[in-house]
Scaffold this active site. Structure first.
Site, PDB file in Angstrom:
ATOM      1  N   LYS A   1     145.667  55.579  45.798  1.00  0.00           N
ATOM      2  CA  LYS A   1     147.436  54.978  44.753  1.00  0.00           C
ATOM      3  C   LYS A   1     146.957  53.646  44.803  1.00  0.00           C
ATOM      4  O   LYS A   1     147.900  53.273  45.694  1.00  0.00           O
ATOM      5  CB  LYS A   1     148.213  55.233  45.639  1.00  0.00           C
TER       6      LYS A   1
ATOM      7  N   GLY B   1     149.893  64.587  57.224  1.00  0.00           N
ATOM      8  CA  GLY B   1     148.951  64.764  56.046  1.00  0.00           C
ATOM      9  C   GLY B   1     147.768  65.113  55.835  1.00  0.00           C
ATOM     10  O   GLY B   1     147.186  65.645  54.766  1.00  0.00           O
TER      11      GLY B   1
ATOM     12  N   ARG C   1     153.389  71.306  51.484  1.00  0.00           N
ATOM     13  CA  ARG C   1     151.908  70.891  52.010  1.00  0.00           C
ATOM     14  C   ARG C   1     150.686  72.089  51.948  1.00  0.00           C
ATOM     15  O   ARG C   1     149.479  71.383  51.623  1.00  0.00           O
ATOM     16  CB  ARG C   1     152.010  70.719  53.836  1.00  0.00           C
TER      17      ARG C   1
ATOM     18  N   ASP D   1     147.830  54.245  50.023  1.00  0.00           N
ATOM     19  CA  ASP D   1     149.057  53.938  49.514  1.00  0.00           C
ATOM     20  C   ASP D   1     149.425  52.685  49.673  1.00  0.00           C
ATOM     21  O   ASP D   1     148.829  51.831  49.006  1.00  0.00           O
ATOM     22  CB  ASP D   1     150.282  54.691  49.582  1.00  0.00           C
TER      23      ASP D   1
ATOM     24  N   GLU E   1     142.318  60.666  56.000  1.00  0.00           N
ATOM     25  CA  GLU E   1     143.857  59.791  56.070  1.00  0.00           C
ATOM     26  C   GLU E   1     143.730  60.567  55.027  1.00  0.00           C
ATOM     27  O   GLU E   1     143.038  61.166  53.719  1.00  0.00           O
ATOM     28  CB  GLU E   1     144.087  58.816  55.832  1.00  0.00           C
TER      29      GLU E   1
HETATM   30  P1  IMP Z   1     150.859  53.183  53.342  1.00  0.00           P
HETATM   31  O1  IMP Z   1     150.936  53.377  54.766  1.00  0.00           O
HETATM   32  O2  IMP Z   1     151.849  53.310  52.388  1.00  0.00           O
HETATM   33  O3  IMP Z   1     149.387  53.574  52.941  1.00  0.00           O
HETATM   34  O4  IMP Z   1     150.696  55.314  53.789  1.00  0.00           O
HETATM   35  C1  IMP Z   1     150.435  56.417  54.083  1.00  0.00           C
HETATM   36  C2  IMP Z   1     151.056  57.805  53.591  1.00  0.00           C
HETATM   37  O5  IMP Z   1     151.968  57.843  52.926  1.00  0.00           O
HETATM   38  C3  IMP Z   1     150.412  58.774  53.483  1.00  0.00           C
HETATM   39  O6  IMP Z   1     149.607  58.869  54.764  1.00  0.00           O
HETATM   40  C4  IMP Z   1     151.347  59.378  53.115  1.00  0.00           C
HETATM   41  O7  IMP Z   1     151.437  60.491  54.748  1.00  0.00           O
HETATM   42  C5  IMP Z   1     152.387  59.154  52.632  1.00  0.00           C
HETATM   43  N1  IMP Z   1     152.555  58.763  51.277  1.00  0.00           N
HETATM   44  C6  IMP Z   1     152.193  58.011  50.545  1.00  0.00           C
HETATM   45  N2  IMP Z   1     152.195  58.192  49.266  1.00  0.00           N
HETATM   46  C7  IMP Z   1     152.584  59.557  49.380  1.00  0.00           C
HETATM   47  C8  IMP Z   1     153.164  61.345  48.066  1.00  0.00           C
HETATM   48  O8  IMP Z   1     152.642  60.399  46.513  1.00  0.00           O
HETATM   49  N3  IMP Z   1     153.002  62.016  48.342  1.00  0.00           N
HETATM   50  C9  IMP Z   1     153.229  62.252  49.726  1.00  0.00           C
HETATM   51  N4  IMP Z   1     153.326  61.163  50.876  1.00  0.00           N
HETATM   52  C10 IMP Z   1     152.442  59.812  50.357  1.00  0.00           C
END
Ligand code: IMP
Length: 177
Positions: A129, A42, A163, A101, A97
């Site tokens: 987020k 991403g 993407r 999330d 990044e």
């Molecule tokens: P985390 O470890 O939960 O913070 O996840 C991060 C990863 O989750 C990001 O690098 C994205 O690949 C994916 N991700 C989180 N939220 C979204 C979203 O709303 N759309 C698409 N990918 C997301």
């Protein structure tokens, strides 16, 4: 394109923000060499835009971790699929990044890279987020704070697609219902 509910952040707004971030980082790192570590997949669109707004010498490398939604992810254990190739010992490092999330990926990556003895490690995320955060992380630089919606485009995917959308869009719930 099918699957898009609405545009959340336009490509013009994204471009403007990336320029601002590039200027800020160029000032903050003046006289220093920086290694940018893009998180695949991403982060590649944001990284590509960001480096062209930087006026300092940078090296680029990529790291790839297990994909969103896997069971290992929710437990906080992130699997490295591709590691960086260059040494970061005594170097200034910035993890790039697409979105913070739950924060699990960034927390894991920062701790893992920290063991390699860099001069320092910062984090930049195009999107934040915060409502979904499970672990505390410091975002040193960030683009936009967004609501708890599943977003696609600007490098972010749903099931591997979307993407390439230039705008950041909200995914239509019909797609995953
Ligand atoms: P985390 O470890 O939960 O913070 O996840 C991060 C990863 O989750 C990001 O690098 C994205 O690949 C994916 N991700 C989180 N939220 C979204 C979203 O709303 N759309 C698409 N990918 C997301």
């Amino acid at each position: 394109m099918n699957g898009i509910k609405q545009i959340l952040i336009s490509k013009e707004e994204l471009g403007k923000k990336v320029k601002e971030l590039g200027n800020k980082i160029s000032n903050d790192y003046e006289g220093k060499d920086l290694i940018l570590v893009g998180v695949l997949k991403g982060g590649f669109v944001f990284l590509a835009d960001l480096i062209r707004e930087l006026k300092i010498p940078v090296e680029i490398d990529f790291i790839s971790v297990s994909s969103y939604g896997s069971s290992s992810k929710s437990s906080g254990v992130v699997r490295i699929i591709k590691d960086i190739d260059i040494s970061i010992t005594n170097k200034h490092v910035m993890i790039v990044e697409d979105i913070a999330d739950t924060g699990l990926t960034l927390k894991y990556l920062k701790e893992m890279l920290q063991t390699r003895g860099p001069a320092d490690i910062k984090i930049i995320a195009a999107l934040d987020k915060p409502s979904r955060r499970k672990v505390e992380i410091d975002l040193d630089y960030k683009g936009f704070t967004i609501p708890d919606e599943f977003v696609i485009g600007y490098g972010l995917d749903y099931a591997g697609k979307y993407r390439n959308l230039p705008d950041l869009c909200i995914l239509d719930e019909e797609v995953y219902k």
